[in-house]
Every structure is written in structure tokens, then in C-alpha cells.
Design a protein around this motif. Structure first.
Motif, PDB file in Angstrom:
ATOM      1  N   SER A  52       1.098   7.296 -12.390  1.00  0.00           N
ATOM      2  CA  SER A  52       1.397   6.077 -13.129  1.00  0.00           C
ATOM      3  C   SER A  52       1.598   4.911 -12.164  1.00  0.00           C
ATOM      4  N   ARG A  53       0.742   3.903 -12.282  1.00  0.00           N
ATOM      5  CA  ARG A  53       0.927   2.702 -11.451  1.00  0.00           C
ATOM      6  C   ARG A  53       2.228   1.988 -11.801  1.00  0.00           C
ATOM      7  N   ARG A  54       2.602   2.045 -13.060  1.00  0.00           N
ATOM      8  CA  ARG A  54       3.848   1.392 -13.458  1.00  0.00           C
ATOM      9  C   ARG A  54       5.032   2.046 -12.764  1.00  0.00           C
ATOM     10  N   ALA A  55       5.031   3.381 -12.714  1.00  0.00           N
ATOM     11  CA  ALA A  55       6.111   4.084 -12.019  1.00  0.00           C
ATOM     12  C   ALA A  55       6.097   3.770 -10.525  1.00  0.00           C
ATOM     13  N   LEU A  56       4.891   3.677  -9.934  1.00  0.00           N
ATOM     14  CA  LEU A  56       4.787   3.311  -8.519  1.00  0.00           C
ATOM     15  C   LEU A  56       5.347   1.908  -8.275  1.00  0.00           C
ATOM     16  N   GLN A  57       5.013   0.975  -9.170  1.00  0.00           N
ATOM     17  CA  GLN A  57       5.494  -0.390  -9.006  1.00  0.00           C
ATOM     18  C   GLN A  57       7.012  -0.453  -9.094  1.00  0.00           C
ATOM     19  N   GLN A  58       7.577   0.279 -10.038  1.00  0.00           N
ATOM     20  CA  GLN A  58       9.036   0.303 -10.173  1.00  0.00           C
ATOM     21  C   GLN A  58       9.679   0.885  -8.921  1.00  0.00           C
ATOM     22  N   TRP A  59       9.064   1.978  -8.407  1.00  0.00           N
ATOM     23  CA  TRP A  59       9.613   2.611  -7.208  1.00  0.00           C
ATOM     24  C   TRP A  59       9.537   1.681  -5.998  1.00  0.00           C
ATOM     25  N   VAL A  60       8.388   1.014  -5.825  1.00  0.00           N
ATOM     26  CA  VAL A  60       8.213   0.098  -4.695  1.00  0.00           C
ATOM     27  C   VAL A  60       9.240  -1.037  -4.763  1.00  0.00           C
ATOM     28  N   ASN A  61       9.361  -1.680  -5.917  1.00  0.00           N
ATOM     29  CA  ASN A  61      10.268  -2.802  -6.024  1.00  0.00           C
ATOM     30  C   ASN A  61      11.721  -2.379  -5.881  1.00  0.00           C
TER      31      ASN A  61
ATOM     32  N   GLN B  95      -4.075  -8.429   2.744  1.00  0.00           N
ATOM     33  CA  GLN B  95      -3.404  -7.522   3.678  1.00  0.00           C
ATOM     34  C   GLN B  95      -2.075  -7.038   3.086  1.00  0.00           C
ATOM     35  N   PRO B  96      -1.878  -5.709   2.968  1.00  0.00           N
ATOM     36  CA  PRO B  96      -0.595  -5.219   2.451  1.00  0.00           C
ATOM     37  C   PRO B  96       0.564  -5.684   3.334  1.00  0.00           C
ATOM     38  N   VAL B  97       1.626  -6.139   2.685  1.00  0.00           N
ATOM     39  CA  VAL B  97       2.789  -6.593   3.445  1.00  0.00           C
ATOM     40  C   VAL B  97       3.667  -5.411   3.859  1.00  0.00           C
ATOM     41  N   ARG B  98       3.515  -4.270   3.198  1.00  0.00           N
ATOM     42  CA  ARG B  98       4.229  -3.041   3.573  1.00  0.00           C
ATOM     43  C   ARG B  98       3.324  -1.846   3.314  1.00  0.00           C
ATOM     44  N   TRP B  99       3.524  -0.803   4.124  1.00  0.00           N
ATOM     45  CA  TRP B  99       2.827   0.471   3.938  1.00  0.00           C
ATOM     46  C   TRP B  99       3.878   1.545   3.702  1.00  0.00           C
ATOM     47  N   LEU B 100       3.730   2.298   2.612  1.00  0.00           N
ATOM     48  CA  LEU B 100       4.693   3.338   2.252  1.00  0.00           C
ATOM     49  C   LEU B 100       3.956   4.652   2.003  1.00  0.00           C
ATOM     50  N   VAL B 101       4.640   5.759   2.244  1.00  0.00           N
ATOM     51  CA  VAL B 101       4.073   7.084   1.987  1.00  0.00           C
ATOM     52  C   VAL B 101       4.372   7.482   0.544  1.00  0.00           C
ATOM     53  N   LEU B 102       3.363   7.973  -0.148  1.00  0.00           N
ATOM     54  CA  LEU B 102       3.514   8.387  -1.546  1.00  0.00           C
ATOM     55  C   LEU B 102       4.538   9.507  -1.660  1.00  0.00           C
ATOM     56  N   PRO B 103       5.610   9.299  -2.429  1.00  0.00           N
ATOM     57  CA  PRO B 103       6.626  10.353  -2.562  1.00  0.00           C
ATOM     58  C   PRO B 103       6.148  11.484  -3.461  1.00  0.00           C
ATOM     59  N   THR B 104       6.533  12.689  -3.119  1.00  0.00           N
ATOM     60  CA  THR B 104       6.138  13.870  -3.890  1.00  0.00           C
ATOM     61  C   THR B 104       6.565  13.751  -5.346  1.00  0.00           C
ATOM     62  N   ALA B 105       7.709  13.165  -5.584  1.00  0.00           N
ATOM     63  CA  ALA B 105       8.245  13.075  -6.947  1.00  0.00           C
ATOM     64  C   ALA B 105       7.351  12.278  -7.883  1.00  0.00           C
ATOM     65  N   LEU B 106       6.496  11.411  -7.333  1.00  0.00           N
ATOM     66  CA  LEU B 106       5.638  10.578  -8.175  1.00  0.00           C
ATOM     67  C   LEU B 106       4.230  11.143  -8.340  1.00  0.00           C
TER      68      LEU B 106
ATOM     69  N   ALA C 226       0.844  -1.203   0.000  1.00  0.00           N
ATOM     70  CA  ALA C 226       0.000   0.000   0.000  1.00  0.00           C
ATOM     71  C   ALA C 226       0.877   1.250   0.000  1.00  0.00           C
ATOM     72  N   VAL C 227       0.624   2.122  -0.980  1.00  0.00           N
ATOM     73  CA  VAL C 227       1.293   3.431  -1.040  1.00  0.00           C
ATOM     74  C   VAL C 227       0.223   4.479  -0.777  1.00  0.00           C
ATOM     75  N   VAL C 228       0.373   5.232   0.310  1.00  0.00           N
ATOM     76  CA  VAL C 228      -0.703   6.104   0.762  1.00  0.00           C
ATOM     77  C   VAL C 228      -0.244   7.558   0.875  1.00  0.00           C
ATOM     78  N   GLU C 229      -1.212   8.454   0.677  1.00  0.00           N
ATOM     79  CA  GLU C 229      -1.028   9.867   0.983  1.00  0.00           C
ATOM     80  C   GLU C 229      -1.945  10.168   2.165  1.00  0.00           C
ATOM     81  N   CYS C 230      -1.369  10.716   3.234  1.00  0.00           N
ATOM     82  CA  CYS C 230      -2.105  10.872   4.489  1.00  0.00           C
ATOM     83  C   CYS C 230      -2.076  12.320   4.954  1.00  0.00           C
TER      84      CYS C 230
END
Length: 453
Positions: free
Chosen positions: A439-448, A420-431, A394-398
Motif C-alpha cells: 500500500s502506497r498510502r501505508a508507505l506514505q504514512q510511515w515515511v511522514n 532527486q529523492p531527499v531521503r533514502w529509506l529501507v523498506l520495513p518488513t512490516a509493510l 525513496a523506499v527501497v528493498e536491496c
């Protein structure tokens, strides 16, 4: 109403002294509005704008932005509205494909095109009303995040407005706030509903929503905005709200109804000049039925569409690239179900992934996670995993100050174990991509990369 002249001129002929537009606190009648548009159009033509010219409009929503839009239309220009937050490198790649002659910059800076200014000239000016003339180029993006420009005629925009107004009343004395930017098709939808209905429109320079809504009966909002308005317990003049961007909680629609506000929701695309299906919000997961002038078909689980509001094509290098398949339908790549004429959107076909043999549709999880009161935006993306194939992250903006380590416990009984998400990350401003769809593809690349780097 059908138009044989520019809509503002036709409303002037019918009700010249009726209030048409509120710009901050200045109110213009249709007569006064037409005079403003005429003088600005004359000024643009004096600067060299001709019928068919491409003009970039780089601006946030201001009264001047709206007037410039209408005046450029009256010149016969093809308008490309652009978010001033878009990064310059993206514009440098994108704009050469748009066949533009001029740029009107009201916010930000761009020096790659001949500059226009808001310089009025005396006298009336403009070209003949032709509803099929190409009028707008609106940036959209698919799962790759690469922007494309969907091109609409005035006729297509008016067809979109007619469909929404067949469901959602917007009468002579009503006033819709231009709450969404004109560089989004949803903002343009408000503009064309106003012109179709001959009602009133309010556009205000940046203000808190509570202040901007003063005196308005209609608005286009996301659920979070409506929650905040209702919880503030301030005086609200709203009669109707078109909600978008998330599933609509029953508690929200009930609370709105108690305050005398009708809520509507639906499903729309940039390529179709905004809303395609809609309904009065009722808590059910569907997005309603096809509005007049639209057709919906589900083929092997994919939503196909036709409509009078459909774009003429995607613009590239002076040509229109077709939108439709060999059968004449626009294939959305959205997974959906059609039951008794009501459409339910299950998610993007491109987004489905499998974890330990279980199919995960990210949008299904996102709808649940978005109900958390401190989460404003969420994306579920797959993380490659040797044992399970892929696992959800899960990539979230809070809201500021949120402790994301609390989220796993909050959602433990709301999602299946494999979801259940195995990790929770904060959405980076750059994305965040300057307002273009993330872009989900860009998010996936960033997460991995981030979790394996």
C-alpha cells in the motif's frame, strides 16, 4: 481450441498417452492426470464439497496444490487461493465476506473453516463442464491496500490464455514452468495457457530457479531473474520468457536473444485474468497492443478496458459487485497514452504529486531507480514539506549488505534535480503485507511519521 468438456478430459480424448504434467520428476500423461483429478474430486465430494461452494486454498506452489486446484474446479467449487504469509488478522477481516464453506490448508494453519484433506476416493467424479460457472476468486488491492476478490469464470481464464498464445508460441512439445504462485493471477495465467494449448506444464516443490527450469522451454520471470540466469552461463533450455514487474532493459533482451530466448512483456491486471496488452520486448517504453479479445481506450489520460477475460465482478457477502462504469468500461486509474495502437503506461493517476510546482509521477522515477543492480524493489512516496509542498522519498528493498548512502551519487546524473529523492529509506518488513500489493498510502504514512517523529 474450444472446449465442450473439462480441458484435461478433452485433451485425454485427443492424446491420452501424451505427457501433460511434470510434478517434480514424476511425469503424468493426460490419461494419468485425469485419473488423479477424478479420485481427488471424488474425495472432496465425499467430504461434502458441492457445486458453487467457496473453498479457500491456503498453499504455496507444490504438485499437490495444482492437483487440488484442478480437482476442486471439477467439483464446481469457487476457489479462493490465499498466500500462507498473509497475516491472520487480515484473514479474519477478509474471509467472512467471501462466503466460504471449506478450507484446504497445505501450508500454514487456519482453523476458521471446515477442513478438507487431500483424500482420494476410487472412481470418477465431478460436475458438468460449464465454462461460465464462477471458478476463482483472486485477491487484488488498490492504492488503499484493502484486498478485494475478483471473480472469474473458466471462460474468462481461457479467453486470457487465448490472447497471450496468439502472440507467444507455446506448442505441443513445449513445457512451461509454474514459476509464479497460483494465489497470483499471473500464476493462474500459466495454468490456463497450458490447458488451452494442450502442451506440458512443470510444477516443482521449492527449488532454486536454475534447477526448477531444467527441461522447461517457457517461463514467466521478472528481469532480475533472467539476468541472473543469463549471467550464470549454465545450460538453459528456454525458448521464450514472459517478463513482468519492471521496464525491460535492451541489454537484457539482446543477451537473451544471443542465447536463443525470445522475450515478451506486457501489461495486465488481476481483474482481467492477467495480460491485456503485450509485445515482443524491443526496448521501447510501451507495453504493446491489445491482445485478441481485449479493447483499450484512453479517456482524459486514463486507461479504460474491456475484454472477454474480464472478471464477473468483485465478490462480497455472496454477491457480485460490478467492475464497470456506466459506459461498460473498467476504469483502471492508470495514466496512459495510446499511439498507433500501442499503449504506454505513465503511472497511477492517484500517485501523481507536485514538488515546488513540478509534477512527479512516482513510477517514472521508480523505473530509473530499479535499474540499480542492488535494488530489487523501490517506491517513491511524497514527504510533506512546508516550502515545496511535497518532496520525493525513496523506499527501497536491496540486496543484503547494501550501503544506501551510495545511492544519491549513483543517481545524480540520472534524475532531474527536482526528482532527486531527499531521503533514502529501507523498506520495513512490516509493510511488505504478506505478498499482497504494498500500500502506497501505508508507505506514505510511515515515511511522514518516521521522518517527523
Amino acid at each position: 481450441m474450444s472446449f465442450t468438456d473439462w480441458p484435461w478430459r478433452q485433451w485425454r480424448a485427443r492424446c491420452a498417452d501424451k505427457p501433460a504434467l511434470r510434478m517434480n520428476e514424476e511425469i503424468l500423461t493426460w490419461q494419468q492426470l485425469c485419473a488423479r483429478i477424478d479420485s481427488l474430486a471424488a474425495g472432496f465430494q465425499h467430504q461434502g464439497v458441492e457445486e458453487g461452494d467457496g473453498v479457500m486454498l491456503l498453499a504455496h506452489n507444490h504438485p499437490e496444490t495444482l492437483l487440488a486446484w484442478l480437482a476442486l474446479l471439477q467439483c464446481g467449487a469457487r476457489i479462493l487461493p490465499v498466500n500462507p504469509q498473509l497475516p491472520r488478522p487480515l484473514l479474519d477481516v477478509l474471509l467472512p465476506q467471501m462466503t466460504l464453506r471449506f478450507a484446504l490448508v497445505l501450508d500454514g494453519h487456519y482453523d476458521g473453516l471446515a477442513a478438507l484433506s487431500m483424500r482420494a476416493q476410487p472412481g470418477g467424479c465431478g460436475v458438468t463442464w460449464r465454462p461460465e460457472r464462477l471458478a476463482s476468486m483472486t485477491l487484488t488491492s488498490g492504492s488503499t491496500g484493502l484486498p478485494k476478490a475478483a471473480v472469474h469464470s473458466c471462460a474468462a481464464h481461457l479467453a486470457s490464455a487465448q490472447g497471450v498464445l496468439a502472440l507467444m508460441p507455446y506448442g505441443d512439445e513445449d513445457d512451461w514452468l509454474l514459476s509464479l504462485p497460483l494465489f497470483h493471477v499471473s500464476g493462474q495465467g500459466i495454468l490456463w495457457r497450458w490447458l488451452q494449448a494442450g502442451a506440458r506444464l512443470t510444477v516443482r516443490s521449492k527449488q532454486p530457479l536454475e534447477q526448477a527450469l531444467m527441461g522447461c522451454t517457457h517461463a514467466s520471470l521478472v528481469p532480475t531473474q533472467l539476468w541472473r540466469l543469463l549471467n550464470a552461463e549454465n545450460q538453459i533450455d528456454l525458448k521464450a520468457v514472459l517478463l513482468g514487474g519492471a521496464s525491460i532493459p535492451v541489454e537484457l533482451t539482446q543477451k537473451a536473444r544471443e542465447r536463443g530466448i525470445r522475450t515478451f512483456c506486457g501489461y495486465g491486471l488481476t481483474e482481467f485474468a492477467s495480460t491485456v496488452c503485450a509485445k515482443e520486448a524491443d526496448g521501447a517504453p510501451d507495453v504493446g497492443s491489445a491482445l485478441p479479445g481485449r479493447e483499450v481506450h484512453v479517456v482524459e489520460g486514463e486507461v479504460w478496458l474491456k475484454a472477454h477475460s474480464m472478471a464477473a465482478g468483485y465478490w462480497r457477502d455472496g454477491a457480485l459487485l460490478p467492475l464497470t462504469n456506466a459506459q461498460g468500461w473498467f476504469t483502471t486509474r492508470d495514466r496512459g497514452e495510446l499511439r498507433e495502437g500501442r499503449l504506454t503506461i505513465l503511472g497511477r493517476m492517484d500517485n501523481l504529486f507536485f514538488s515546488g510546482g513540478e509534477g512527479i509521477q512516482p513510477e517514472e522515477l521508480e523505473r530509473v531507480i530499479a535499474t540499480h543492480p542492488r535494488i530489487s524493489q523501490v517506491f517513491i512516496v511524497p514527504l510533506d514539506d512546508a516550502e515545496f509542498g511535497q518532496r520525493p522519498v525513496a523506499v527501497v528493498e536491496c540486496e543484503p549488505g547494501t550501503d544506501i548512502t551510495d545511492f544519491p551519487n549513483w543517481f545524480r546524473d540520472k534524475l532531474a534535480r527536482f526528482q532527486q529523492p531527499v531521503r533514502w529509506l529501507v523498506l520495513p518488513t512490516a509493510l511488505k503485507n504478506g505478498g499482497i500489493k504494498i500500500s502506497r498510502r501505508a508507505l506514505q504514512q510511515w515515511v511522514n511519521t518516521s521522518l517527523r517523529g
